[in-house]
Design an enzyme around this catalytic site. Structure first.
Site, PDB file in Angstrom:
ATOM      1  CG  HIS A   6      28.527  37.404  37.745  1.00 31.79           C
ATOM      2  ND1 HIS A   6      29.265  36.102  37.253  1.00 31.79           N
ATOM      3  CD2 HIS A   6      29.666  38.277  37.406  1.00 31.79           C
ATOM      4  CE1 HIS A   6      30.417  36.282  36.648  1.00 31.79           C
ATOM      5  NE2 HIS A   6      30.545  37.570  36.764  1.00 31.79           N
ATOM      6  NE  ARG A   7      30.113  37.284  33.254  1.00 33.47           N
ATOM      7  CZ  ARG A   7      30.998  36.313  32.850  1.00 33.47           C
ATOM      8  NH1 ARG A   7      30.624  35.447  32.034  1.00 33.47           N
ATOM      9  NH2 ARG A   7      32.050  35.996  33.449  1.00 33.47           N
ATOM     10  CD  GLU A  32      29.360  41.967  36.015  1.00 35.25           C
ATOM     11  OE1 GLU A  32      30.262  42.289  35.613  1.00 35.25           O
ATOM     12  OE2 GLU A  32      28.734  41.052  35.905  1.00 35.25           O
ATOM     13  CG  ASP A  34      31.002  41.592  31.866  1.00 31.52           C
ATOM     14  OD1 ASP A  34      31.827  41.639  32.829  1.00 31.52           O
ATOM     15  OD2 ASP A  34      30.157  40.763  31.938  1.00 31.52           O
ATOM     16  CG  HIS A  47      32.749  38.282  30.210  1.00 28.98           C
ATOM     17  ND1 HIS A  47      33.703  37.364  29.671  1.00 28.98           N
ATOM     18  CD2 HIS A  47      33.119  38.368  31.273  1.00 28.98           C
ATOM     19  CE1 HIS A  47      34.622  37.154  30.363  1.00 28.98           C
ATOM     20  NE2 HIS A  47      34.286  37.876  31.589  1.00 28.98           N
ATOM     21  CD  GLU A  99      34.823  43.127  34.418  1.00 35.53           C
ATOM     22  OE1 GLU A  99      35.771  42.707  34.078  1.00 35.53           O
ATOM     23  OE2 GLU A  99      33.844  42.446  35.243  1.00 35.53           O
ATOM     24  CE  LYS A 101      35.735  42.036  30.509  1.00 37.31           C
ATOM     25  NZ  LYS A 101      35.796  40.979  31.449  1.00 37.31           N
ATOM     26  CG  ASP A 213      27.242  32.921  38.402  1.00 37.73           C
ATOM     27  OD1 ASP A 213      27.439  34.125  38.034  1.00 37.73           O
ATOM     28  OD2 ASP A 213      27.985  31.928  38.507  1.00 37.73           O
TER      29      ASP A 213
END
Length: 234
Positions: A6-7, A32, A34, A47, A99, A101, A213
């Site tokens: 995640h990120r 991943e 954003d 993000h 992702e 946004k 994370d």
């Protein structure tokens, strides 16, 4: 079961930076990011709609040119990377979850991705129209619908926008949701799982993957080991 960083690995490194992605790539199947656009239309990994939380700057991302944005410190001396830099980093090594946004940015994002397709790619969004557009622009890609609130029929909504994957917040996952999704031919990849008990419960429910994370801790939990979960950074 797929592990998504995640990120990158936001519990360990400044989120959505190349440093975080490298850390996540050590253990994750996919990482991943954003994506938002700069004032001059460059997709960058961040993000929030503003740079305030994750950099030493202030103001909206769309208020910066790429030249100005890359002067900001995103933590540990890192800069906000462009999508092109992200793709160059992961090429041939791991998959990528993007992702989207901001609705309306899909064509620009796809135009950057199309010449550097990762070994596995998910284009995902909480905006149903963005999911449909992603699928239209890259028919072969796996598109996903993110949701966190109460949704009457997430499976039906996902199918209506041509999604291949649902990405529910972890507290929205149940055996019934997983079974219904699988019955409709959809993958289930919830977010964000960091505790050992949650990861093992996700495995028991039969999800197809999850975002974490701390991908290395998550990998260890899945393999039966125990590791203290890191505290999310920033």
């Amino acid at each position: 079961m797929l592990i998504v960083g995640h990120r990158g690995a936001r519990a360990l490194e400044p989120e959505n930076t190349l440093r975080a992605l490298r850390r996540g790539m050590a253990c994750a199947d996919l990482v991943e990011v954003d994506l938002r656009l700069t004032r001059d239309g460059i997709p960058v990994a961040i993000h929030d709609a503003t740079v305030d939380r994750t950099t030493d700057g202030t103001g909206p991302v769309k208020g910066y040119t790429i030249e100005d944005l890359t002067r900001l410190d995103a933590g540990e001396g890192e800069t906000i990377p462009t999508l092109r830099e992200v793709l160059d980093l992961i090429q041939g090594q791991t998959g990528l979850v993007v992702e989207i946004k901001e609705p309306g940015t899909e064509a620009i994002i796809v135009s950057v991705i199309i010449d550097r397709l990762p070994e596995r790619l998910f284009l995902v969004s909480s905006n149903p129209e963005s999911v449909t557009m992603a699928k239209r622009l890259l028919p072969g890609v796996q598109a996903g619908l993110i949701y966190s609130g109460a949704t009457d029929d997430p499976i039906g909504l996902a199918r209506s926008v041509q999604a291949d994957v649902i990405l529910p917040r972890w507290d929205r996952v149940s055996r019934e949701v997983v079974e219904q999704a699988h019955g409709a031919g959809l993958l289930v990849i919830p977010w964000t799982l960091n505790r050992e008990e949650d990861i093992k419960e996700a495995a028991r429910l039969g999800v197809d993957g999850f975002a974490s994370d701390d991908p290395c801790a998550a990998r260890q939990y899945l393999q039966g080991g125990t590791k203290k979960s890191a505290t999310p950074a920033r």
